[in-house]
Enzyme design. Structure first.
Site, mmCIF file in Angstrom:
data_model
loop_
_atom_site.group_PDB
_atom_site.id
_atom_site.type_symbol
_atom_site.label_atom_id
_atom_site.label_comp_id
_atom_site.label_asym_id
_atom_site.label_seq_id
_atom_site.Cartn_x
_atom_site.Cartn_y
_atom_site.Cartn_z
ATOM 1 N N CYS A 121 -16.983 6.028 -20.550
ATOM 2 C CA CYS A 121 -18.485 5.774 -20.304
ATOM 3 C C CYS A 121 -19.136 6.339 -21.288
ATOM 4 O O CYS A 121 -20.550 6.068 -21.371
ATOM 5 C CB CYS A 121 -18.628 6.476 -18.858
ATOM 6 N N HIS A 261 -26.422 6.715 -18.780
ATOM 7 C CA HIS A 261 -25.229 6.322 -18.035
ATOM 8 C C HIS A 261 -25.364 5.878 -16.728
ATOM 9 O O HIS A 261 -25.583 6.812 -15.896
ATOM 10 C CB HIS A 261 -23.882 6.783 -18.380
ATOM 11 N N ASN A 291 -21.260 1.043 -11.608
ATOM 12 C CA ASN A 291 -20.891 1.681 -13.120
ATOM 13 C C ASN A 291 -20.238 0.834 -13.836
ATOM 14 O O ASN A 291 -18.940 0.444 -13.431
ATOM 15 C CB ASN A 291 -20.004 2.929 -12.368
HETATM 16 O O1 UT7 Z 1 -18.613 6.983 -15.041
HETATM 17 C C1 UT7 Z 1 -17.802 7.854 -15.341
HETATM 18 C C2 UT7 Z 1 -18.362 9.101 -14.367
HETATM 19 N N1 UT7 Z 1 -17.872 8.904 -13.059
HETATM 20 C C3 UT7 Z 1 -18.865 9.595 -12.329
HETATM 21 O O2 UT7 Z 1 -19.854 10.305 -12.615
HETATM 22 C C4 UT7 Z 1 -18.686 9.731 -10.947
HETATM 23 C C5 UT7 Z 1 -18.812 10.885 -10.153
HETATM 24 N N2 UT7 Z 1 -18.507 11.329 -8.928
HETATM 25 C C6 UT7 Z 1 -19.514 10.700 -7.886
HETATM 26 O O3 UT7 Z 1 -20.337 9.866 -8.105
HETATM 27 C C7 UT7 Z 1 -19.115 10.966 -6.569
HETATM 28 O O4 UT7 Z 1 -18.319 12.119 -6.390
HETATM 29 C C8 UT7 Z 1 -18.451 9.930 -5.451
HETATM 30 C C9 UT7 Z 1 -19.663 8.915 -5.386
HETATM 31 C C10 UT7 Z 1 -17.124 9.332 -6.325
HETATM 32 C C11 UT7 Z 1 -17.849 10.473 -4.115
HETATM 33 O O5 UT7 Z 1 -19.209 11.219 -3.597
HETATM 34 P P1 UT7 Z 1 -18.887 12.570 -3.067
HETATM 35 O O6 UT7 Z 1 -20.280 12.916 -2.290
HETATM 36 O O7 UT7 Z 1 -18.393 13.495 -3.896
HETATM 37 O O8 UT7 Z 1 -17.876 12.383 -1.811
HETATM 38 P P2 UT7 Z 1 -16.326 12.819 -1.636
HETATM 39 O O9 UT7 Z 1 -15.706 12.470 -2.786
HETATM 40 O O10 UT7 Z 1 -16.620 14.210 -1.616
HETATM 41 O O11 UT7 Z 1 -15.978 12.304 -0.256
HETATM 42 C C12 UT7 Z 1 -16.876 12.637 0.791
HETATM 43 C C13 UT7 Z 1 -15.865 11.791 2.054
HETATM 44 C C14 UT7 Z 1 -14.519 11.886 1.957
HETATM 45 O O12 UT7 Z 1 -14.155 11.975 3.644
HETATM 46 P P3 UT7 Z 1 -13.903 13.462 4.265
HETATM 47 O O13 UT7 Z 1 -12.722 14.043 3.412
HETATM 48 O O14 UT7 Z 1 -15.176 14.182 3.984
HETATM 49 O O15 UT7 Z 1 -13.729 13.063 5.546
HETATM 50 C C15 UT7 Z 1 -14.081 10.511 1.615
HETATM 51 O O16 UT7 Z 1 -12.780 10.317 2.121
HETATM 52 O O17 UT7 Z 1 -16.360 10.569 1.864
HETATM 53 C C16 UT7 Z 1 -15.261 9.924 1.885
HETATM 54 N N3 UT7 Z 1 -15.221 8.681 1.225
HETATM 55 C C17 UT7 Z 1 -15.957 7.349 1.412
HETATM 56 N N4 UT7 Z 1 -16.349 6.839 2.783
HETATM 57 C C18 UT7 Z 1 -16.869 5.862 3.072
HETATM 58 C C19 UT7 Z 1 -14.965 8.466 -0.197
HETATM 59 N N5 UT7 Z 1 -15.519 7.167 -0.391
HETATM 60 C C20 UT7 Z 1 -15.817 6.451 0.622
HETATM 61 C C21 UT7 Z 1 -16.205 5.269 0.762
HETATM 62 N N6 UT7 Z 1 -16.798 4.868 1.991
HETATM 63 N N7 UT7 Z 1 -16.420 4.320 -0.165
#
Ligand code: UT7
Length: 341
Positions: A121, A261, A291
């Site tokens: 990215c 980005h 993204n």
């Molecule tokens: O371009 C390259 C750089 N990439 C980035 O900058 C991405 C950076 N990361 C992020 O943007 C975020 O970490 C995400 C958007 C990917 C995830 O958000 P988060 O607030 O960090 O969520 P998490 O991964 O901590 O997950 C929280 C919960 C989990 O459930 P439990 O374990 O709390 O029960 C996940 O299983 O959300 C769940 N989850 C979802 N639920 C519904 C993860 N993906 C989804 C989804 N729909 N699509």
């Protein structure tokens, strides 16, 4: 590394933009019909509402060709006059031949050297850095940088933690040599990489370590430790921009538009608050495209120009971050050829 343009040498200018997205719009509700997710989760955690997905038979070069043509049309420059074509991409058509060589042939850039650049990215900002350096060293007069991605082909459509985030697009920028005496163009670059975080965001198979022929179909999808990459992204966006502004002597007040980005609205908002960037100076279109990795910044730049938010003479700050882990920021004055700058 930090590089500034203190003066003396000939200057590289960013003079034209172009972008292309595939036709198919995939909404959050469409995804909720495929995996266990919801519009509410995706919108509140990322800011994304829809994204574009390429057809199965469309590869990055197909999108790059359209963006490149639009950019050259914007500049009034013939493809045959290009010296170099750089394609930053995390989703090349093949390991080789390069997506750039295929794109160059398709647009008729037969006199150009062409190569892909892999910095995920951050690839577009890295590509601008190379284009500016080649021009300023006198090795090239016209360099086209085309970020192009078909990330929808590389995500596991059963993995809700990644498949909702990414989209497909291409965006291009033309970098040319300024007339003698030009003192504007790129003010500087801040580029970096930290390979200790290599495993946080990857497409593990397909290279020499896990050849696709021996991977048994495993590891071919994009994998990401979301929370870890989130922490990295929020930190590095702020640090990289702060270092670049200090080195170039530019301030947020001098900057007319910030194009980060487009990964996650929460990351962007956090950085904007920490850096004191007012909302009216930020350009975001994540909501519509998700993204798109190395295409996200030029896609947003082209859209900002079309919307009248990016005007001739504006000082633009771009910042990217992602797989590698890598990051890159630059400040440039946008000087379309028509403005006669
Ligand atoms: O371009 C390259 C750089 N990439 C980035 O900058 C991405 C950076 N990361 C992020 O943007 C975020 O970490 C995400 C958007 C990917 C995830 O958000 P988060 O607030 O960090 O969520 P998490 O991964 O901590 O997950 C929280 C919960 C989990 O459930 P439990 O374990 O709390 O029960 C996940 O299983 O959300 C769940 N989850 C979802 N639920 C519904 C993860 N993906 C989804 C989804 N729909 N699509």
């Amino acid at each position: 590394m930090i590089a500034t343009r203190a003066g003396g040498a000939r200057r590289a200018r960013l003079v034209a933009l172009g972008a292309h997205v595939p036709e198919r719009i995939v909404t959050n509700d469409d995804l909720a019909a495929m995996v266990d997710t919801s519009d509410e989760w995706i919108t509140s955690r990322t800011g994304i509402r829809s994204r574009r997905w390429a057809r199965e038979d469309q590869a990055s070069s197909d999108l790059a060709v359209e963006a490149a043509r639009r950019c050259l049309e914007d500049a009034g420059v013939a493809a045959g006059d290009l010296d170099m074509l750089i394609v930053p991409t995390a989703t090349p058509d093949h390991l080789f031949p390069s997506t750039a060589a295929i794109t160059a042939d398709a647009i008729g850039a037969h006199g150009a050297a062409a190569y892909d650049l892999l910095a995920a990215c951050s690839g577009f900002v890295y590509g601008l850095g190379q284009a500016a350096a080649l021009v300023e060293a006198g090795m090239a007069d016209r360099v086209l940088v085309v970020g192009a991605e078909v990330l929808s082909h590389m995500v596991d459509l059963e993995d809700r933690s990644t498949c909702v985030l990414f989209g497909d697009a291409a965006g291009a920028a033309l970098v040319v040599a300024g007339d003698p005496g030009t003192t504007t163009g790129f003010l500087g670059f801040e580029l970096g990489a930290d390979g200790s975080g290599a495993g946080q965001l990857a497409i593990p198979a397909g290279g020499g370590r896990i050849p696709v022929a021996r991977s048994g179909g495993l590891d071919g999808f994009l994998t990401m430790n979301g929370p870890e990459v989130f922490r990295f992204a929020t930190r590095i966006m702020v640090e990289s921009v702060a270092r670049l502004l200090e080195a170039t002597g530019a301030s947020i007040d001098d900057v007319d538009l910030v194009v980060p980005h487009q990964a996650n609205q929460r990351i962007i908002d956090h950085a904007a608050t920490r850096l004191g960037i007012p909302a009216e100076k930020m350009y975001n279109n994540l909501e519509h495209y998700g993204n798109t990795s190395s295409a996200s910044i030029p896609l947003a730049m082209a859209e900002a120009r079309d919307a009248g938010r990016l005007k001739p003479g504006d000082l633009v700050l771009m910042v990217g971050f992602g797989g590698g882990l890598t990051w890159g920021a630059t400040v440039v004055r946008y000087e379309p050829l028509e403005a006669g700058a």
